[in-house]
Design a protein around this motif. Structure first.
Motif, PDB file in Angstrom:
ATOM      1  N   UNK A 126       0.836  -1.194   0.000  1.00 45.30           N
ATOM      2  CA  UNK A 126       0.000   0.000   0.000  1.00 45.30           C
ATOM      3  C   UNK A 126       0.869   1.241   0.000  1.00 45.30           C
ATOM      4  N   UNK A 127       1.977   1.221   0.802  1.00 45.95           N
ATOM      5  CA  UNK A 127       2.809   2.404   0.904  1.00 45.95           C
ATOM      6  C   UNK A 127       3.433   2.736  -0.444  1.00 45.95           C
ATOM      7  N   UNK A 128       3.896   1.718  -1.150  1.00 41.81           N
ATOM      8  CA  UNK A 128       4.506   1.971  -2.460  1.00 41.81           C
ATOM      9  C   UNK A 128       3.487   2.559  -3.424  1.00 41.81           C
ATOM     10  N   UNK A 129       2.237   2.062  -3.344  1.00 42.98           N
ATOM     11  CA  UNK A 129       1.213   2.606  -4.230  1.00 42.98           C
ATOM     12  C   UNK A 129       0.929   4.064  -3.917  1.00 42.98           C
ATOM     13  N   UNK A 130       0.873   4.397  -2.617  1.00 47.97           N
ATOM     14  CA  UNK A 130       0.596   5.790  -2.246  1.00 47.97           C
ATOM     15  C   UNK A 130       1.706   6.695  -2.739  1.00 47.97           C
ATOM     16  N   UNK A 131       2.976   6.261  -2.537  1.00 48.84           N
ATOM     17  CA  UNK A 131       4.095   7.097  -2.972  1.00 48.84           C
ATOM     18  C   UNK A 131       4.093   7.275  -4.481  1.00 48.84           C
ATOM     19  N   UNK A 132       3.756   6.180  -5.172  1.00 46.85           N
ATOM     20  CA  UNK A 132       3.645   6.248  -6.632  1.00 46.85           C
ATOM     21  C   UNK A 132       2.584   7.237  -7.051  1.00 46.85           C
ATOM     22  N   UNK A 133       1.455   7.189  -6.342  1.00 44.09           N
ATOM     23  CA  UNK A 133       0.345   8.081  -6.662  1.00 44.09           C
ATOM     24  C   UNK A 133       0.751   9.531  -6.469  1.00 44.09           C
ATOM     25  N   UNK A 134       1.419   9.811  -5.331  1.00 45.30           N
ATOM     26  CA  UNK A 134       1.818  11.200  -5.056  1.00 45.30           C
ATOM     27  C   UNK A 134       2.774  11.685  -6.134  1.00 45.30           C
ATOM     28  N   UNK A 135       3.734  10.813  -6.484  1.00 48.24           N
ATOM     29  CA  UNK A 135       4.720  11.249  -7.477  1.00 48.24           C
ATOM     30  C   UNK A 135       4.065  11.489  -8.831  1.00 48.24           C
ATOM     31  N   UNK A 136       3.113  10.618  -9.219  1.00 45.16           N
ATOM     32  CA  UNK A 136       2.505  10.801 -10.530  1.00 45.16           C
ATOM     33  C   UNK A 136       1.597  12.014 -10.564  1.00 45.16           C
ATOM     34  N   UNK A 137       0.881  12.265  -9.445  1.00 46.94           N
ATOM     35  CA  UNK A 137       0.034  13.461  -9.422  1.00 46.94           C
ATOM     36  C   UNK A 137       0.901  14.690  -9.572  1.00 46.94           C
ATOM     37  N   UNK A 138       2.040  14.684  -8.866  1.00 47.16           N
ATOM     38  CA  UNK A 138       2.913  15.844  -8.960  1.00 47.16           C
ATOM     39  C   UNK A 138       3.410  16.028 -10.374  1.00 47.16           C
ATOM     40  N   UNK A 139       3.793  14.958 -11.024  1.00 47.78           N
ATOM     41  CA  UNK A 139       4.353  15.100 -12.365  1.00 47.78           C
ATOM     42  C   UNK A 139       3.293  15.477 -13.386  1.00 47.78           C
ATOM     43  N   UNK A 140       2.155  14.757 -13.337  1.00 50.55           N
ATOM     44  CA  UNK A 140       1.179  14.926 -14.410  1.00 50.55           C
ATOM     45  C   UNK A 140       0.411  16.227 -14.261  1.00 50.55           C
ATOM     46  N   UNK A 141       0.034  16.576 -13.023  1.00 52.11           N
ATOM     47  CA  UNK A 141      -0.930  17.657 -12.843  1.00 52.11           C
ATOM     48  C   UNK A 141      -0.269  19.003 -12.618  1.00 52.11           C
ATOM     49  N   UNK A 142       1.070  19.079 -12.711  1.00 54.11           N
ATOM     50  CA  UNK A 142       1.715  20.354 -12.404  1.00 54.11           C
ATOM     51  C   UNK A 142       1.225  21.464 -13.320  1.00 54.11           C
ATOM     52  N   UNK A 143       1.336  21.235 -14.618  1.00 54.55           N
ATOM     53  CA  UNK A 143       0.950  22.303 -15.561  1.00 54.55           C
ATOM     54  C   UNK A 143      -0.553  22.546 -15.590  1.00 54.55           C
ATOM     55  N   UNK A 144      -1.397  21.500 -15.663  1.00 61.12           N
ATOM     56  CA  UNK A 144      -2.838  21.798 -15.627  1.00 61.12           C
ATOM     57  C   UNK A 144      -3.267  22.520 -14.372  1.00 61.12           C
ATOM     58  N   UNK A 145      -2.597  22.209 -13.220  1.00 61.06           N
ATOM     59  CA  UNK A 145      -2.980  22.894 -11.991  1.00 61.06           C
ATOM     60  C   UNK A 145      -2.645  24.368 -12.065  1.00 61.06           C
ATOM     61  N   UNK A 146      -1.531  24.693 -12.709  1.00 62.43           N
ATOM     62  CA  UNK A 146      -1.193  26.115 -12.854  1.00 62.43           C
ATOM     63  C   UNK A 146      -2.309  26.831 -13.588  1.00 62.43           C
TER      64      UNK A 146
END
Lengths: 86, 305
Positions: A52-72
């Motif tokens: 579960x921990x690896x999945x959560x960390x993966x999720x956080x990292x992917x959200x940060x990478x993918x959503x950076x520009x759309x969030x701006x």
């Protein structure tokens, strides 16, 4: 009371934006590594399923990478709309 | 071993059933019965609609003898059919319409049986979904397959019943219907997103799609409607009793349905399998099933005073 559950779709969008912002704000070096949630501490074994921990960390990292520009873009739009229309 | 034998026994029994129905002349894997007089079924209707504009040029000839306007009409109709093709193709990219059609391929017998199982799941023995060459069978052939018809109708009926209940308490106004509808929709979306997130975190390899989860979350509306109607007709005690009954029924229904999809095969048969992952999956199934009664109470208690 119907008031407490007067959710609209606009509330849902607001919730989504706020949650995504909260996840994207978690800084890799300053915060996540300090509490043992850095990128290098996530990937455990390759044979079995990640935990579960690896999945959560993966999720956080992917959200940060993918959503950076759309969030701006979305945040700027929200700021402008709130300034103009209150 | 017994599991695969039972499953292949299913498939054989099911294929025999399908072969029997296909002897009626229509394709066995078709979702809908052919009720159109012109075409051979759903895909046939589209083909006919595409063939028609070209055939329409001929009767037009009797109206207009001018060859130029004939040409213009033929060109215009082919342009229209091209436009429709493009719209269909692009729409299919965003909303998987062909997949949605599968979930609405129901008939009266299926709806009746499914409603019976939703309210009284204790007698139902066999909860497996039968497959046909790796594709789940359409709901009209298998009572265990999830559908979207009952959840959609249930949602709309819930909104109407909520309006009725608010009206009996003199609290009704037309915008309250919209508020109820959007609140219930938001809760549904949040529940489906929470279930998706927890499925991702626990890394369950399952063939449950998002629409399947939407269907399962929508089945609780049946119980909610029964509770509210009983409360309106017979008072608060009837509301609590029927809600209790429907909550227990939905709990059992969800556990029995999700057990086959989420847990590993050995654990699904009832044997106790140790291991942290199976425990996590069991907790996940339990919490998804336990969330249903909570939502049912949360969304209806303000309607019955």
């Amino acid at each position: 009371m119907a008031r407490s559950m007067a959710f609209t779709l606009y509330t849902l969008i607001q919730t989504a934006i706020l949650c995504t912002n909260a996840i994207a704000v978690l800084h890799e070096e300053r915060f996540l590594s300090k509490i043992g949630w850095g990128v290098d501490q996530g990937v455990g074994g390759f044979g079995d399923d990640p935990g579960v921990k690896a999945q959560i960390l993966n999720l956080i990292r992917s959200v940060r990478t993918v959503m950076r520009v759309p969030l701006i873009i979305v945040n700027s739009a929200c700021i402008v709309l709130l300034l103009l229309f209150g | 071993m017994e599991y695969t034998a039972a499953q292949s026994g299913f498939r054989q029994q099911h294929n025999m059933r399908l072969r029997n129905s296909s002897m009626d002349g229509s394709d066995g894997s078709q979702l809908f019965d052919d009720t159109s007089a012109t075409g051979p079924g759903a895909q046939g209707v589209y083909r006919n609609q595409q063939a028609d504009p070209q055939a329409a040029g001929l009767p037009g000839q009797s109206l207009l003898s001018d060859p130029m306007s004939n040409l213009a009409m033929a060109y215009g109709s082919s342009l229209a059919s091209q436009g429709r093709e493009m719209v269909d193709k692009n729409l299919d990219r965003f909303i998987p319409i062909s997949k949605l059609k599968y979930y609405f391929a129901v008939d009266t017998v299926y709806v009746g049986k499914k409603l019976g199982i939703l309210v009284f799941p204790y007698m139902h023995q066999n909860w497996e979904v039968s497959y046909q060459q790796d594709i789940p069978v359409a709901p009209r052939f298998d009572v265990n397959a999830p559908d979207l018809y009952i959840p959609t109708m249930g949602f709309i009926t819930y909104i109407l019943v909520a309006g009725l209940a608010l009206g009996t308490q003199n609290r009704f106004s037309p915008e309250l219907l919209g508020v109820q509808a959007s609140s219930a929709l938001v809760w549904l979306i949040m529940e489906v997103l929470a279930v998706l997130l927890s499925l991702y975190l626990v890394t369950v390899n399952t063939d449950l799609t998002t629409i399947d989860l939407l269907a399962f979350s929508g089945y609780k509306y049946v119980g909610m409607i029964l509770g509210v109607v009983a409360g309106l007709l017979f008072g608060k005690l009837a509301y609590y009793l029927s809600l209790l009954w429907c909550c227990a029924a939905i709990f059992v229904f969800m556990i029995r349905t999700l057990r086959l999809k989420l847990l590993s095969e050995a654990a699904a048969e009832g044997k106790l399998v140790r291991g942290a992952r199976n425990q996590l999956r069991m907790y996940l199934t339990m919490s998804i099933a336990a969330a249903q009664p909570v939502f049912m109470y949360w969304l209806t208690y303000h309607l019955v005073r």
